[in-house]
Design a protein around this motif. Structure first.
Motif, short mmCIF file in Angstrom:
data_model
loop_
_atom_site.label_atom_id
_atom_site.label_comp_id
_atom_site.label_asym_id
_atom_site.label_seq_id
_atom_site.Cartn_x
_atom_site.Cartn_y
_atom_site.Cartn_z
N LEU A 44 12.99 9.37 4.85
CA LEU A 44 12.54 10.66 5.36
C LEU A 44 11.84 11.45 4.26
CD1 LEU A 44 15.81 11.56 7.28
CD2 LEU A 44 13.75 10.47 8.20
N GLY A 45 10.67 11.98 4.54
CA GLY A 45 9.92 12.71 3.53
C GLY A 45 9.35 11.76 2.49
N ALA A 46 8.66 10.72 2.93
CA ALA A 46 8.19 9.66 2.03
C ALA A 46 7.12 10.13 1.06
CB ALA A 46 7.69 8.47 2.85
N GLY A 47 6.42 11.21 1.38
CA GLY A 47 5.46 11.79 0.43
C GLY A 47 4.41 10.83 -0.06
N GLN A 70 3.28 15.15 6.84
CA GLN A 70 1.91 15.50 6.46
C GLN A 70 0.97 14.32 6.72
OE1 GLN A 70 1.29 18.68 5.70
NE2 GLN A 70 3.50 18.95 6.03
N ARG A 71 -0.01 14.56 7.57
CA ARG A 71 -0.91 13.50 8.05
C ARG A 71 -1.61 12.74 6.91
NH1 ARG A 71 -2.74 14.19 13.41
NH2 ARG A 71 -1.99 16.26 12.97
N HIS A 72 -2.15 13.46 5.94
CA HIS A 72 -2.89 12.78 4.86
C HIS A 72 -1.96 11.97 3.96
CE1 HIS A 72 -1.77 16.62 3.05
NE2 HIS A 72 -1.92 16.05 1.86
N LEU A 73 -0.73 12.42 3.77
CA LEU A 73 0.23 11.63 2.99
C LEU A 73 0.65 10.39 3.77
CD1 LEU A 73 2.47 14.39 1.36
CD2 LEU A 73 0.60 13.09 0.31
N ALA A 74 0.86 10.54 5.08
CA ALA A 74 1.22 9.39 5.92
C ALA A 74 0.10 8.34 5.90
CB ALA A 74 1.52 9.84 7.34
N ALA A 75 -1.14 8.79 5.96
CA ALA A 75 -2.28 7.87 5.92
C ALA A 75 -2.30 7.12 4.58
CB ALA A 75 -3.58 8.62 6.14
N LYS A 78 0.29 4.37 4.63
CA LYS A 78 -0.14 3.22 5.43
C LYS A 78 -1.08 2.32 4.63
CE LYS A 78 0.37 5.24 10.00
NZ LYS A 78 -0.29 5.70 11.22
N ARG A 79 -1.96 2.94 3.85
CA ARG A 79 -2.89 2.15 3.02
C ARG A 79 -2.15 1.45 1.89
NH1 ARG A 79 -5.95 6.74 3.85
NH2 ARG A 79 -5.40 7.58 1.81
N ARG A 80 -1.24 2.16 1.25
CA ARG A 80 -0.54 1.62 0.07
C ARG A 80 0.51 0.57 0.42
NH1 ARG A 80 2.98 5.22 -4.20
NH2 ARG A 80 3.58 3.49 -5.55
N PHE A 81 1.16 0.74 1.59
CA PHE A 81 2.24 -0.16 1.99
C PHE A 81 1.97 -0.73 3.38
CE2 PHE A 81 4.09 3.15 -0.74
CZ PHE A 81 4.63 2.38 -1.76
N PRO A 82 1.06 -1.71 3.49
CA PRO A 82 0.72 -2.24 4.81
C PRO A 82 1.88 -2.94 5.52
CG PRO A 82 -0.35 -3.51 3.08
CD PRO A 82 0.29 -2.34 2.42
N GLU A 85 6.42 0.20 8.16
CA GLU A 85 6.12 1.01 9.33
C GLU A 85 6.10 2.47 8.88
OE1 GLU A 85 7.95 2.12 13.73
OE2 GLU A 85 9.01 0.70 12.46
N VAL A 86 5.03 3.18 9.20
CA VAL A 86 4.89 4.59 8.80
C VAL A 86 4.80 5.44 10.07
CG1 VAL A 86 3.47 6.30 7.58
CG2 VAL A 86 3.76 3.99 6.63
N SER A 87 5.58 6.50 10.10
CA SER A 87 5.55 7.43 11.22
C SER A 87 5.16 8.81 10.71
CB SER A 87 6.92 7.50 11.90
OG SER A 87 6.91 8.45 12.93
N CYS A 88 4.09 9.37 11.27
CA CYS A 88 3.66 10.73 10.92
C CYS A 88 4.30 11.65 11.95
CB CYS A 88 2.15 10.83 10.93
SG CYS A 88 1.56 12.47 10.45
#
Length: 185
Positions: A44-47, A70-75, A78-82, A85-88
């Motif tokens: 929770l709060g992966a930043g 935060q949408r841009h941090l979630a994006a 997703k790029r860094r850890f393909p 599973e990432v939830s925004c």
């Protein structure tokens, strides 16, 4: 070097960050080491992903859900850890959706409880307590910069806090706490 996305968020929405700098590798590792043999981990709060990277190093094959509001941090996650599973979404929404997660699920949280705005703070805390209390094997790993538990528990709670480690090499030093059902191993 400070992550620019972290710095921008810290300057524009400090109540949602609650930190002077992203978690250090030492703090991230200390938190990840508390996961043990959990079959599922929800962060929770992966930043910016400091703890996510440590979780992947400790448990590379365990299912991991990284939650970031935060949408841009979630994006970026997703790029860094393909393979993660990432939830925004808000933490309480995810915990309600995952209420039937395995009984040994561990929550690893970097949420800034002391600075979260109301009613988000109350809603998030309530959903955390319900999630952990729902099964004796569930735990919450949380850090705080204060010399006390991350948040107070209701009087009737069956949960208890345990300080597991103080990470002096973090800015500022942080305590790693584990919340679990009283009497659980």
């Amino acid at each position: 070097m400070i992550n620019m996305a972290f710095l921008a968020l810290a300057l524009t929405r400090p109540t949602l960050v609650g930190a002077l700098a992203p978690s250090s590798r030492r703090l991230a590792r200390a938190m990840a080491e508390q996961v043990g043999s959990a079959s599922t981990v929800i962060e929770l709060g992966a930043g910016t992903g400091a703890v996510t990277a440590a979780l992947r190093a400790v448990a590379p094959h365990s299912p991991l859900l990284a939650v970031e509001l935060q949408r841009h941090l979630a994006a970026g996650l997703k790029r860094r850890f393909p393979d993660v599973e990432v939830s925004c979404a808000a933490a309480h929404e995810v915990l309600e959706e995952r209420a039937l997660a395995p009984g040994d699920t561990v929550l690893v949280s970097s949420l800034p409880f002391r600075s979260l705005p109301e009613p988000l703070r109350t809603t998030t805390l309530q959903s955390l307590l319900v999630f952990v209390e729902a099964h004796p094997g569930r735990r919450l790993v949380q850090y705080t910069y204060q010399p006390r538990a991350p948040f107070a528990l209701p009087r009737a709670s069956r949960l208890q806090w345990t300080l597991r480690e103080v990470v002096w090499g973090n800015l500022p030093p942080a305590g790693v706490w584990v919340l679990k059902n009283a009497g659980a191993a």
